[in-house]
Design an enzyme around this catalytic site. Structure first.
Site, PDB file in Angstrom:
ATOM      1  N   PHE A 169       0.843  -1.199   0.000  1.00  0.00           N
ATOM      2  CA  PHE A 169       0.000   0.000   0.000  1.00  0.00           C
ATOM      3  C   PHE A 169       0.873   1.242   0.000  1.00  0.00           C
ATOM      4  O   PHE A 169       0.442   2.294   0.450  1.00  0.00           O
ATOM      5  CB  PHE A 169      -0.909  -0.012   1.235  1.00  0.00           C
ATOM      6  CG  PHE A 169      -1.748  -1.251   1.338  1.00  0.00           C
ATOM      7  CD1 PHE A 169      -2.895  -1.392   0.564  1.00  0.00           C
ATOM      8  CD2 PHE A 169      -1.387  -2.300   2.169  1.00  0.00           C
ATOM      9  CE1 PHE A 169      -3.670  -2.543   0.629  1.00  0.00           C
ATOM     10  CE2 PHE A 169      -2.150  -3.454   2.244  1.00  0.00           C
ATOM     11  CZ  PHE A 169      -3.293  -3.580   1.476  1.00  0.00           C
ATOM     12  N   CYS A 280      -1.006   4.540 -10.099  1.00  0.00           N
ATOM     13  CA  CYS A 280      -1.878   3.571  -9.409  1.00  0.00           C
ATOM     14  C   CYS A 280      -3.362   3.896  -9.509  1.00  0.00           C
ATOM     15  O   CYS A 280      -4.114   3.155 -10.137  1.00  0.00           O
ATOM     16  CB  CYS A 280      -1.475   3.464  -7.948  1.00  0.00           C
ATOM     17  SG  CYS A 280       0.140   2.703  -7.747  1.00  0.00           S
TER      18      CYS A 280
HETATM   19  C1  UDX Z   1      -1.642   5.439  -4.052  1.00  0.00           C
HETATM   20  C2  UDX Z   1      -2.181   4.897  -2.725  1.00  0.00           C
HETATM   21  O1  UDX Z   1      -2.306   5.973  -1.785  1.00  0.00           O
HETATM   22  C3  UDX Z   1      -1.246   3.833  -2.176  1.00  0.00           C
HETATM   23  O2  UDX Z   1      -1.758   3.289  -0.985  1.00  0.00           O
HETATM   24  C4  UDX Z   1      -1.069   2.745  -3.221  1.00  0.00           C
HETATM   25  O3  UDX Z   1      -0.158   1.762  -2.781  1.00  0.00           O
HETATM   26  C5  UDX Z   1      -0.587   3.336  -4.543  1.00  0.00           C
HETATM   27  O4  UDX Z   1      -1.460   4.365  -4.965  1.00  0.00           O
HETATM   28  P1  UDX Z   1       0.275   7.167  -4.751  1.00  0.00           P
HETATM   29  O5  UDX Z   1      -0.090   6.880  -6.175  1.00  0.00           O
HETATM   30  O6  UDX Z   1       1.700   7.231  -4.353  1.00  0.00           O
HETATM   31  O7  UDX Z   1      -0.407   6.075  -3.778  1.00  0.00           O
HETATM   32  O8  UDX Z   1      -0.356   8.592  -4.417  1.00  0.00           O
HETATM   33  P2  UDX Z   1      -1.432   9.184  -3.406  1.00  0.00           P
HETATM   34  O9  UDX Z   1      -0.750   9.846  -2.296  1.00  0.00           O
HETATM   35  O10 UDX Z   1      -2.484   8.210  -3.103  1.00  0.00           O
HETATM   36  O11 UDX Z   1      -2.052  10.337  -4.330  1.00  0.00           O
HETATM   37  C6  UDX Z   1      -2.700   9.991  -5.546  1.00  0.00           C
HETATM   38  C7  UDX Z   1      -3.154  11.220  -6.273  1.00  0.00           C
HETATM   39  O12 UDX Z   1      -4.273  11.790  -5.592  1.00  0.00           O
HETATM   40  C8  UDX Z   1      -2.128  12.333  -6.406  1.00  0.00           C
HETATM   41  O13 UDX Z   1      -2.195  12.852  -7.720  1.00  0.00           O
HETATM   42  C9  UDX Z   1      -2.575  13.366  -5.391  1.00  0.00           C
HETATM   43  O14 UDX Z   1      -2.204  14.667  -5.766  1.00  0.00           O
HETATM   44  C10 UDX Z   1      -4.082  13.185  -5.422  1.00  0.00           C
HETATM   45  N1  UDX Z   1      -4.779  13.583  -4.188  1.00  0.00           N
HETATM   46  C11 UDX Z   1      -4.510  12.945  -3.012  1.00  0.00           C
HETATM   47  C12 UDX Z   1      -5.735  14.571  -4.223  1.00  0.00           C
HETATM   48  O15 UDX Z   1      -6.021  15.152  -5.281  1.00  0.00           O
HETATM   49  N2  UDX Z   1      -6.394  14.902  -3.078  1.00  0.00           N
HETATM   50  C13 UDX Z   1      -6.152  14.297  -1.893  1.00  0.00           C
HETATM   51  O16 UDX Z   1      -6.789  14.661  -0.892  1.00  0.00           O
HETATM   52  C14 UDX Z   1      -5.168  13.285  -1.855  1.00  0.00           C
END
Ligand code: UDX
Length: 453
Positions: A169, A280
């Site tokens: 995760f 992801c």
């Molecule tokens: C995600 C999951 O969180 C992680 O548990 C999994 O293993 C892989 O996918 P990641 O892709 O590293 O991780 O990024 P994450 O921090 O989840 O952010 C994803 C996207 O959502 C980013 O573009 C971020 O900017 C956006 N985001 C996140 C928002 O727009 N708003 C939020 O409140 C949180």
């Protein structure tokens, strides 16, 4: 057979296991270095000899805070090395973690399993001794059971080869922490032996209080896609509220704050803005829908179609807002873009909302200059047509509009006064709701953001 292992029941330190990690991307490199940190003997395998050479020399080929140090410590300890050879890992490890990528298939929403299948085939052919293969890659429901059968059929050790599923995760930017101190461990297992072996691998993590959920293969592989679908839905929910805020004059940031105080909702992943990107969330929800369709249960996840659509509409809204602020036309205008990575503290540009918006504006005739603290090398390769700048100030030079699209700390602390005399006009759009509107407005800027008055 597991070398130097004491039984899980003995309660003693269980280190010095012989572990391999197949695939050294974001996940595999972090997992390999993390396993060495936990005291195991680790071999990381990649078919890309260049990557193996870089990692062997102690160089992480992507940006991930803390990982360079972790890799260095692993190599220096003598417990971590890298190879391109499957016979090497089969002969020198008893537990094999599968960490290869499962990208979106070209021309379809389904996950592309070619790397998983290729790695499994290559590994299986070399497995002459009983061992445990542990899937960590994000895969469509049903994959683990299929792989377990294929593995036993192909491996010379046959029924002696066990398959378990242990989804990861980890978040980019926090990958080291998420590997060494995860918030939960999920073990999908068919046998008690597999559970014992996984408990031994993660002994220190479990001793540190990390909860363990032991389940079957099907549930374990589903946990990952369900978690990512939930996170994507939460982000799209608040972005849908942002759409409502835009027509009612309400403020989505205050709305999110008020919602987040409800313990049942919580404040995290409720940040409205340009939406989610990365390697992801977008591809996982699409692959989930594609798999549900194959399984005849597409209705169960049809809401994800809307989650995806809301997310993409935020990018379109940012483009429209830019056009509006520039008086109806972007051609001939200079736009400075702060941010290229899909999120801060990462150099990953996969499905980056920032670059999507930047290139769409350029296609409409704007002259777009982009700056990012870490992601420019990757951005240049994928979007060579964009102009790249050496700093946030450089990207702001002679601009009619600045777009803040990835919320790096470096951008959040910029004082508006430092841009005096640098930009052509004082217009800024905050795609991440991360700048202080009062400060920018007080300095004479037109500050607009998604979902805020
Ligand atoms: C995600 C999951 O969180 C992680 O548990 C999994 O293993 C892989 O996918 P990641 O892709 O590293 O991780 O990024 P994450 O921090 O989840 O952010 C994803 C996207 O959502 C980013 O573009 C971020 O900017 C956006 N985001 C996140 C928002 O727009 N708003 C939020 O409140 C949180």
């Amino acid at each position: 057979m597991i070398a130097n292992q004491q039984t899980a029941e003995s309660g003693e330190q269980l280190t010095n296991l012989r572990v391999s990690v197949i695939g050294t991307g974001y996940l595999g490199t972090t997992h390999a270095a993390g396993m060495a940190e936990l005291g195991h003997h680790v071999i990381g395998l990649d078919t890309d000899a260049g990557k193996v050479a870089q990692l062997s020399a102690g160089h992480v080929p992507f940006f991930e805070p803390g990982l360079q140090d972790l890799l260095g410590r692993g190599l220096a300890s003598g417990r971590l090395r890298f190879t391109t050879s499957y016979p090497d890992v089969a002969a020198n490890a008893d537990i094999h973690f599968l960490c290869v990528g499962t990208p979106q298939q070209a021309g379809s929403d389904s996950a592309d399993l070619r790397y998983v299948d290729a790695a499994m085939q290559s590994l299986a052919a070399e497995l002459t001794e009983p061992c445990l293969v542990v899937g960590k890659s994000t895969v469509p429901a049903g994959t683990a059971t299929r792989l377990a059968q294929a593995l036993r059929q192909r491996a010379p050790a046959g029924e002696g080869v066990d398959l378990a599923w242990n989804p990861e995760f980890l978040r980019e930017g926090y990958a080291v922490k998420d590997t060494l101190r995860p918030d939960r461990l999920v073990f999908g297992v068919d046998t008690d032996t597999a559970e014992k072996q996984l408990r031994a691998v993660y002994n220190d993590v479990i001793d540190g209080g990390c909860p363990v959920i032991v389940t079957d293969l099907a549930t374990a592989e589903l946990v990952k896609v369900a978690a990512n679908s939930f996170l994507a839905t939460k982000i799209s929910f608040i972005n849908a509220m942002a759409e409502i805020c835009e027509v009612t004059g309400a403020d989505v940031a205050t709305l999110a704050e008020a919602l987040g105080h409800d313990d049942r909702i919580g404040p995290r992943f409720l940040k409205a803005g340009l939406g989610f990107g990365g390697g992801c969330l977008p591809k996982d929800i699409r692959a989930f829908m594609a798999r549900a369709e194959e399984l005849g249960v597409v209705q169960a996840v049809s809401f994800l179609r809307e989650v995806d659509a809301i997310n993409l509409r935020r990018r379109a809204r940012m483009i429209d807002l830019s056009v509006e602020v520039l008086g109806g036309r972007v051609d001939g205008k200079r736009i400075g873009v702060w941010g290229a990575a899909f999120k801060p503290d990462s150099d990953d540009i996969r499905d980056s909302p920032a670059l999507d918006v930047a290139s769409a504006l350029q296609t409409r005739g704007a002259d777009v200059g982009v700056y990012d603290p870490e992601a420019l090398t990757n951005a240049r390769k994928k979007y060579p047509q964009l102009d790249y700048c050496s700093s946030a100030l450089d990207a702001a030079r002679d601009t009619d509009l600045i777009l803040h699209l990835t919320e790096w700390e470096e951008f959040r602390i910029i004082e508006p006064a430092t841009l005096d005399g640098i930009t052509r006009a004082k217009h800024i759009l905050d795609g991440r709701n991360a700048l202080n509107p009062d400060k920018w407005r007080a300095a004479g800027w037109t500050y607009r953001a998604l979902g805020r008055p």
